[in-house]
Scaffold this motif. Structure first.
Motif, mmCIF file in Angstrom:
data_model
loop_
_atom_site.group_PDB
_atom_site.id
_atom_site.type_symbol
_atom_site.label_atom_id
_atom_site.label_comp_id
_atom_site.label_asym_id
_atom_site.label_seq_id
_atom_site.Cartn_x
_atom_site.Cartn_y
_atom_site.Cartn_z
ATOM 1 N N UNK A 4 -3.771 -4.061 3.600
ATOM 2 C CA UNK A 4 -2.807 -5.657 3.204
ATOM 3 C C UNK A 4 -3.144 -5.966 2.216
ATOM 4 N N UNK A 5 -4.243 -6.336 2.064
ATOM 5 C CA UNK A 5 -4.925 -7.058 0.844
ATOM 6 C C UNK A 5 -4.579 -6.493 -0.279
ATOM 7 N N UNK A 6 -4.629 -3.938 -0.387
ATOM 8 C CA UNK A 6 -5.192 -3.682 -1.682
ATOM 9 C C UNK A 6 -3.037 -3.791 -2.769
ATOM 10 N N UNK A 7 -2.524 -3.574 -0.766
ATOM 11 C CA UNK A 7 -0.650 -4.076 -1.446
ATOM 12 C C UNK A 7 -0.809 -5.081 -2.592
ATOM 13 N N UNK A 8 -1.285 -6.259 -1.859
ATOM 14 C CA UNK A 8 -0.537 -7.473 -2.362
ATOM 15 C C UNK A 8 -1.660 -7.203 -3.538
ATOM 16 N N UNK A 9 -2.856 -6.628 -4.047
ATOM 17 C CA UNK A 9 -3.311 -7.188 -5.000
ATOM 18 C C UNK A 9 -2.583 -6.004 -6.107
ATOM 19 N N UNK A 64 10.385 4.059 -10.649
ATOM 20 C CA UNK A 64 10.847 3.161 -11.858
ATOM 21 C C UNK A 64 9.837 2.974 -12.711
ATOM 22 N N UNK A 65 9.612 2.391 -13.880
ATOM 23 C CA UNK A 65 7.975 1.879 -14.584
ATOM 24 C C UNK A 65 7.551 0.888 -13.146
ATOM 25 N N UNK A 66 8.218 0.358 -13.129
ATOM 26 C CA UNK A 66 6.910 -1.002 -12.322
ATOM 27 C C UNK A 66 6.289 -0.171 -10.575
ATOM 28 N N UNK A 67 7.451 0.998 -10.557
ATOM 29 C CA UNK A 67 6.976 1.374 -9.275
ATOM 30 C C UNK A 67 5.605 2.591 -9.338
ATOM 31 N N UNK A 68 5.722 3.218 -10.949
ATOM 32 C CA UNK A 68 4.685 4.315 -11.398
ATOM 33 C C UNK A 68 3.447 3.475 -11.724
ATOM 34 N N UNK A 69 3.188 1.699 -12.518
ATOM 35 C CA UNK A 69 2.845 1.218 -12.321
ATOM 36 C C UNK A 69 1.724 0.535 -11.152
ATOM 37 N N UNK A 74 -2.528 1.416 -6.584
ATOM 38 C CA UNK A 74 -2.642 2.245 -5.315
ATOM 39 C C UNK A 74 -4.062 2.883 -5.896
ATOM 40 N N UNK A 75 -4.111 3.952 -6.415
ATOM 41 C CA UNK A 75 -5.372 4.867 -6.291
ATOM 42 C C UNK A 75 -6.739 4.575 -6.684
ATOM 43 N N UNK A 76 -6.526 2.899 -7.433
ATOM 44 C CA UNK A 76 -7.934 2.658 -7.790
ATOM 45 C C UNK A 76 -9.011 1.888 -6.562
ATOM 46 N N UNK A 77 -9.743 2.077 -7.231
ATOM 47 C CA UNK A 77 -10.887 1.547 -6.096
ATOM 48 C C UNK A 77 -10.609 0.437 -5.641
ATOM 49 N N UNK A 78 -10.647 -0.392 -4.968
ATOM 50 C CA UNK A 78 -10.392 -2.273 -5.049
ATOM 51 C C UNK A 78 -11.104 -3.263 -5.410
#
Length: 100
Positions: A4-9, A64-69, A74-78
């Motif tokens: 949840x924290x990762x998604x928010x970030x 969308x471009x934003x979804x791609x970003x 999402x795959x980067x380490x926290x």
């Protein structure tokens, strides 16, 4: 850091990263310049992860471009996400507490 924290970030960083990419593309001399991406989603291994992410996120058509970003973040380490957040706060592109 939980999911949840990762998604928010990721949700916080994605618009800032995309705006930076657009700014950089606009600053180039070639009008066809496409903003850069962090990750090649056509790599076979990455494509598997990307397709799984799209299904989970409910992305049915082309992203969308934003979804791609958001996928790329999402795959980067926290720890990398926290560093990116700190960087964007330092340069004034993002508001927020340095330790947030």
């Amino acid at each position: 850091m939980n999911q949840e924290d990762v998604k928010r970030l990721v949700d916080e960083l994605a618009p800032v990263v995309w705006a930076e990419r657009c700014h950089e593309a606009a600053a180039t001399k070639t009008p066809q310049a496409v903003p850069w991406y962090f990750i090649n989603i056509n790599h076979p291994t990455v494509r598997t992860i990307y397709d799984r992410y799209r299904r989970k996120a409910g992305i049915l058509g082309p992203p969308t471009d934003l979804e791609r970003v958001k996928f790329e973040l999402h795959v980067l380490h926290p720890a990398v996400l926290r560093d990116l957040r700190r960087h964007y706060i330092e340069i004034g592109a993002l508001k927020g507490e340095e330790n947030g």
